[in-house]
Design a protein around this motif. Sequence first.
Motif, PDB file in Angstrom:
ATOM      1  N   LEU A  59      85.446   9.697  14.835  1.00  0.00           N
ATOM      2  CA  LEU A  59      86.356  10.430  15.693  1.00  0.00           C
ATOM      3  C   LEU A  59      87.394   9.484  16.262  1.00  0.00           C
ATOM      4  CD1 LEU A  59      83.686  12.453  17.641  1.00  0.00           C
ATOM      5  CD2 LEU A  59      85.053  13.250  15.754  1.00  0.00           C
ATOM      6  N   VAL A  63      86.341  13.944  22.023  1.00  0.00           N
ATOM      7  CA  VAL A  63      86.340  15.381  21.746  1.00  0.00           C
ATOM      8  C   VAL A  63      85.683  16.138  22.893  1.00  0.00           C
ATOM      9  CG1 VAL A  63      85.531  17.168  20.192  1.00  0.00           C
ATOM     10  CG2 VAL A  63      86.296  14.989  19.283  1.00  0.00           C
ATOM     11  N   GLY A  64      84.527  15.677  23.277  1.00  0.00           N
ATOM     12  CA  GLY A  64      83.872  16.303  24.433  1.00  0.00           C
ATOM     13  C   GLY A  64      82.524  16.911  24.152  1.00  0.00           C
ATOM     14  N   PHE A  65      82.021  16.824  22.925  1.00  0.00           N
ATOM     15  CA  PHE A  65      80.728  17.460  22.718  1.00  0.00           C
ATOM     16  C   PHE A  65      79.576  16.592  23.199  1.00  0.00           C
ATOM     17  CE2 PHE A  65      79.485  15.036  19.055  1.00  0.00           C
ATOM     18  CZ  PHE A  65      80.642  14.780  18.361  1.00  0.00           C
ATOM     19  N   ASP A  66      79.896  15.477  23.834  1.00  0.00           N
ATOM     20  CA  ASP A  66      78.799  14.709  24.415  1.00  0.00           C
ATOM     21  C   ASP A  66      78.219  15.434  25.624  1.00  0.00           C
ATOM     22  OD1 ASP A  66      80.704  12.408  26.469  1.00  0.00           O
ATOM     23  OD2 ASP A  66      81.137  14.422  25.769  1.00  0.00           O
ATOM     24  N   SER A  67      78.878  16.525  25.998  1.00  0.00           N
ATOM     25  CA  SER A  67      78.300  17.304  27.095  1.00  0.00           C
ATOM     26  C   SER A  67      77.251  18.275  26.588  1.00  0.00           C
ATOM     27  CB  SER A  67      79.400  18.088  27.800  1.00  0.00           C
ATOM     28  OG  SER A  67      79.901  19.073  26.917  1.00  0.00           O
ATOM     29  N   LEU A  68      77.041  18.311  25.280  1.00  0.00           N
ATOM     30  CA  LEU A  68      76.060  19.255  24.728  1.00  0.00           C
ATOM     31  C   LEU A  68      74.665  19.096  25.325  1.00  0.00           C
ATOM     32  CD1 LEU A  68      76.490  19.951  20.946  1.00  0.00           C
ATOM     33  CD2 LEU A  68      76.234  21.548  22.795  1.00  0.00           C
ATOM     34  N   PRO A  69      74.126  17.872  25.403  1.00  0.00           N
ATOM     35  CA  PRO A  69      72.798  17.762  26.016  1.00  0.00           C
ATOM     36  C   PRO A  69      72.786  18.313  27.440  1.00  0.00           C
ATOM     37  CG  PRO A  69      73.384  15.708  24.952  1.00  0.00           C
ATOM     38  CD  PRO A  69      74.597  16.558  24.927  1.00  0.00           C
ATOM     39  N   GLN A  71      74.685  20.722  28.565  1.00  0.00           N
ATOM     40  CA  GLN A  71      74.710  22.185  28.476  1.00  0.00           C
ATOM     41  C   GLN A  71      73.320  22.715  28.171  1.00  0.00           C
ATOM     42  OE1 GLN A  71      77.790  23.882  25.970  1.00  0.00           O
ATOM     43  NE2 GLN A  71      79.057  22.076  26.238  1.00  0.00           N
ATOM     44  N   LEU A  72      72.649  22.012  27.252  1.00  0.00           N
ATOM     45  CA  LEU A  72      71.303  22.434  26.875  1.00  0.00           C
ATOM     46  C   LEU A  72      70.359  22.351  28.069  1.00  0.00           C
ATOM     47  CD1 LEU A  72      69.545  23.282  24.507  1.00  0.00           C
ATOM     48  CD2 LEU A  72      69.033  20.892  24.100  1.00  0.00           C
TER      49      LEU A  72
ATOM     50  N   LEU B  84      91.083  19.781  17.095  1.00  0.00           N
ATOM     51  CA  LEU B  84      89.904  20.018  17.935  1.00  0.00           C
ATOM     52  C   LEU B  84      88.923  18.866  17.860  1.00  0.00           C
ATOM     53  CD1 LEU B  84      88.546  23.672  17.687  1.00  0.00           C
ATOM     54  CD2 LEU B  84      88.926  22.337  19.721  1.00  0.00           C
ATOM     55  N   PHE B  85      88.685  18.422  16.640  1.00  0.00           N
ATOM     56  CA  PHE B  85      87.653  17.410  16.486  1.00  0.00           C
ATOM     57  C   PHE B  85      88.204  16.024  16.252  1.00  0.00           C
ATOM     58  CE2 PHE B  85      84.081  19.950  17.007  1.00  0.00           C
ATOM     59  CZ  PHE B  85      84.377  21.199  16.497  1.00  0.00           C
ATOM     60  N   GLU B 117      79.254  11.082  19.218  1.00  0.00           N
ATOM     61  CA  GLU B 117      80.037  10.706  20.392  1.00  0.00           C
ATOM     62  C   GLU B 117      79.090  10.352  21.501  1.00  0.00           C
ATOM     63  OE1 GLU B 117      84.108  12.510  21.845  1.00  0.00           O
ATOM     64  OE2 GLU B 117      82.438  13.730  22.508  1.00  0.00           O
ATOM     65  N   VAL B 120      75.539  11.149  21.110  1.00  0.00           N
ATOM     66  CA  VAL B 120      75.185  12.515  20.746  1.00  0.00           C
ATOM     67  C   VAL B 120      75.622  12.760  19.315  1.00  0.00           C
ATOM     68  CG1 VAL B 120      75.541  14.933  21.263  1.00  0.00           C
ATOM     69  CG2 VAL B 120      75.483  13.260  23.102  1.00  0.00           C
ATOM     70  N   ILE B 307      83.925  23.684  23.094  1.00  0.00           N
ATOM     71  CA  ILE B 307      83.151  22.455  22.951  1.00  0.00           C
ATOM     72  C   ILE B 307      82.531  22.003  24.265  1.00  0.00           C
ATOM     73  CG2 ILE B 307      83.262  20.046  22.292  1.00  0.00           C
ATOM     74  CD1 ILE B 307      85.465  20.760  20.395  1.00  0.00           C
ATOM     75  N   ARG B 308      83.330  21.960  25.309  1.00  0.00           N
ATOM     76  CA  ARG B 308      82.810  21.253  26.469  1.00  0.00           C
ATOM     77  C   ARG B 308      81.942  22.112  27.366  1.00  0.00           C
ATOM     78  NH1 ARG B 308      87.883  17.364  28.068  1.00  0.00           N
ATOM     79  NH2 ARG B 308      87.978  16.365  26.021  1.00  0.00           N
ATOM     80  N   THR B 309      82.156  23.418  27.392  1.00  0.00           N
ATOM     81  CA  THR B 309      81.361  24.208  28.337  1.00  0.00           C
ATOM     82  C   THR B 309      80.491  25.282  27.692  1.00  0.00           C
ATOM     83  OG1 THR B 309      83.246  25.656  28.670  1.00  0.00           O
ATOM     84  CG2 THR B 309      82.933  23.893  30.254  1.00  0.00           C
ATOM     85  N   HIS B 310      81.020  25.930  26.665  1.00  0.00           N
ATOM     86  CA  HIS B 310      80.291  27.104  26.195  1.00  0.00           C
ATOM     87  C   HIS B 310      79.640  26.941  24.827  1.00  0.00           C
ATOM     88  CE1 HIS B 310      82.266  29.068  29.514  1.00  0.00           C
ATOM     89  NE2 HIS B 310      81.602  30.177  29.277  1.00  0.00           N
ATOM     90  N   MET B 311      79.581  25.716  24.354  1.00  0.00           N
ATOM     91  CA  MET B 311      79.062  25.562  22.995  1.00  0.00           C
ATOM     92  C   MET B 311      77.610  26.016  22.916  1.00  0.00           C
ATOM     93  SD  MET B 311      78.839  22.186  20.665  1.00  0.00           S
ATOM     94  CE  MET B 311      80.495  21.892  20.136  1.00  0.00           C
ATOM     95  N   GLN B 312      76.813  25.588  23.860  1.00  0.00           N
ATOM     96  CA  GLN B 312      75.403  25.970  23.827  1.00  0.00           C
ATOM     97  C   GLN B 312      75.262  27.473  23.958  1.00  0.00           C
ATOM     98  OE1 GLN B 312      72.906  23.868  23.166  1.00  0.00           O
ATOM     99  NE2 GLN B 312      71.642  25.693  23.106  1.00  0.00           N
TER     100      GLN B 312
END
Lengths: 469, 351
Positions: A59, A63-69, A71-72, B84-85, B117, B120, B307-312
């Motif tokens: 990358l 991007v920001g998907f490091d917030s996934l954990p 969110q989970l 986006l990515f 990232e 993750v 991605i940042r808030t609603h992905m889950q």
Amino acid sequence: DVPSGVSAGIIWTRRVTATFDSHPKENRHFTKYLQFSCAQMASPDVVRQMDKNARPLALSGHVGFDSLPDQLVNKSTSQGFCFNILCIGETGIGKSTLMDTLFNTNFENFESSHFEPKVKLRAQTYDLQESNVRLKLTVVNTVGFGDQMNKQESYQHIVDYIDTQFESYLQEELKIKRSLHNYHDSRIHACLYFIAPSGHSLKSLDLVTMKKLDSKVNIIPVIAKADTISKSELHKFKIKIMSELVSNGVQIYQFPIDDETVAKINTAMNGHLPFAVVGSTEEVNIGNKMVKARQYPWGVVQVENENHCDFVKLREMLICVNMEDLREQTHTRHYELYRRCKLEEMGFKDTDPECKPVSLQQTYEAKRQEFLGELQRREEEMRQTFVQRVKEKEAELKDAERELQGKFEQLKRLHADEKSKLEEKRRSLEEEMSAFSKRRAATELLQAQAFNASTNNKKDKDRKNSGFM
Amino acid sequence: MSSGSEVISSYSSSSSSSSIMAESVIQEMPPAMCLEKPSVDFSYVGIDAILEQMRRKAMKQGFELNIMVVGQSGLGKSTLMNTLFKSKVSRKSFLGTAEEKIPKTIEIKSISHDVEEKGVRMKLTVIDTPGFGDQINNENCWQPIMKFINDQYEQYLQEEINIDRKKRIPDSRVHCCIYFIPPTGHCLRPLDVEFMRRLSKVVNIVPVIAKADTLTLEERDFFKKKIREELRANGIDVYPQKEFDEDAEDRTINEKIREMIPFAVVGSDQEYQVNGRRLLGRKTKWGTIEVENIAHCEFAYLRDLLIRTHMQNIKDITSSIHYEMYRVRRLNENNTQANGLGDHHPASHEI
């Protein structure tokens, strides 16, 4: 002053306050240790191949998907967690006290009697909350374990209970309209097996029970009431226990060592099994601090002192480090094994005799057809029997009716006979009466004539007499 | 955290499994008891350490995300994915070369990448649908896409009902479908309405206005309002769906989002110098459109939502609602077929 009667949903107002600042230093340090290790994982030279089909991609920005954990975790926090512990041990060995000590609450358990005819299991569910984490804890205790004269069937109820929980989860999973996300998971995640502190070796009951349970649940053996064993004896005892378990092929739960973050601490703890624990909810003043302890004339056994017993180690391993792993092992290993065995038992296979993959759906359909056919056949049978019975009953009733009719006719005839007889009698009576009245009339007439005659004579006589005067 | 951590224990009714083991399980309910003890210093139990454990497990396992992009060719789908990515997840197809032509039928191309990232790891799969809406006769162009989505559900279902099944079932279900609306400025076309109407029932649809730099702000607002009205008029429920709001907090956040969809986006993977900073943007003679500037376009909102808030949440709705609906339909289908009532039920794929 405990009011009798039962009411569910009573919320205890006993609050156990522990602000984040008053954590014992070790615990805070440990949590920080975990966070630190997670950050370490981001080192760029760590290369992992996740999937052969996917190419790694770099990358060029955030991007920001490091917030996934996060969110989970947030989702799980709002849903709450479930944890179920099974405590197996003899009556009076300290199961309830240990649970109270572990979770810092008074679970209001009763002392059980020693005279239970069979081993029973008592399950109680509690809602615990610490900071923003809600835990639905179920503690299942054995009642009367080891008290019977004949202990051959002791383990059976425990095995059945565990299987029942698996079964109800399986049922929910196989439903058409299911709600797995709201399902209250009652499968046992951890089994604490309480070993009596004899100092010698395991009892045969212990070995037999643990052997039966090791493929169904995560077993964590603990030595109860460890303050009755001296340090040197304890060391020998632990070694003896572990070697007996190994030589009997009992698979107890091993703390996972595949994750670098916790591998070190888990390996160390694996070496301390079984944990020698002391439970106590009473407080003793030690050096201006109130600590959980047991006070004896010869000294004070502090529960949370690692030199005195392994309670802190148990709490660390069971709750702080491996709770999630326990849950995962239960689901991916023990439950899957149960499911596989159960489905195979019911006749499902993944491949048919020609080794072509058979879908569960097809087998299920075939079985369903069979079952429906069977059902229809039975229905037919029952219908036939019913019709038969109805006919018989009808015939019976007809007979009875005829009989009744016959009787009625007979009675009627009798009655008619009687009636005619009576008629006869009446006629004859009437004739007699008329004859009698005729005779009476005749007699009266005669009498009257006679009287007239006599009065005429008397008159005559009187005239005659009066004439003479 | 405003309040200190407390361990509050409350007793709730005992587990329901006892009905089966009537003999061997006593349902114990302790008598009603109220204990009020003055605050004592109890030590920390450690229940909230489970959050760390979960995080650790999630990081170790990694995540999976499958996004489908649908729209006519030339609307900037690949560019948007790349923006986006922040990497070349889609290969852009340029018209003009003899080899790369608009396909005669709709193709479904799925490309996966491993991205990472801050520790993750994620397996990102972008599913492209070249050929959608490009033919002269576009009737039933949603069919191949619908079939693809249902095939993924089917694959997951088959694995799930296996006796010997994998520890982690590979998740190839389409979590989110981004639908590109051409920036006409008027209203939705029949193709858009038909597609979204049918697919919003099986997958989460996120509509976006593509190439939004051709609309002024007023035109954009008018267009968005018109689109929202048409969606409402046709009963199309796009993500975030109203009926899946879990609680009041969710609803407030989602209402704000629903006021803003469809997002008007501009994509770019080229950086330009603006005010001394290097930013992603499109440079034109009359100015540079900054992709991540919310005054220019709504790309940042889309990125935050997806991605940042609603992905889950997107993944959860896919697995617990769309997939479950498919499963119910499928399992019921088998039942009715077995009972010889197969002709009474409409084919499950075509609604």
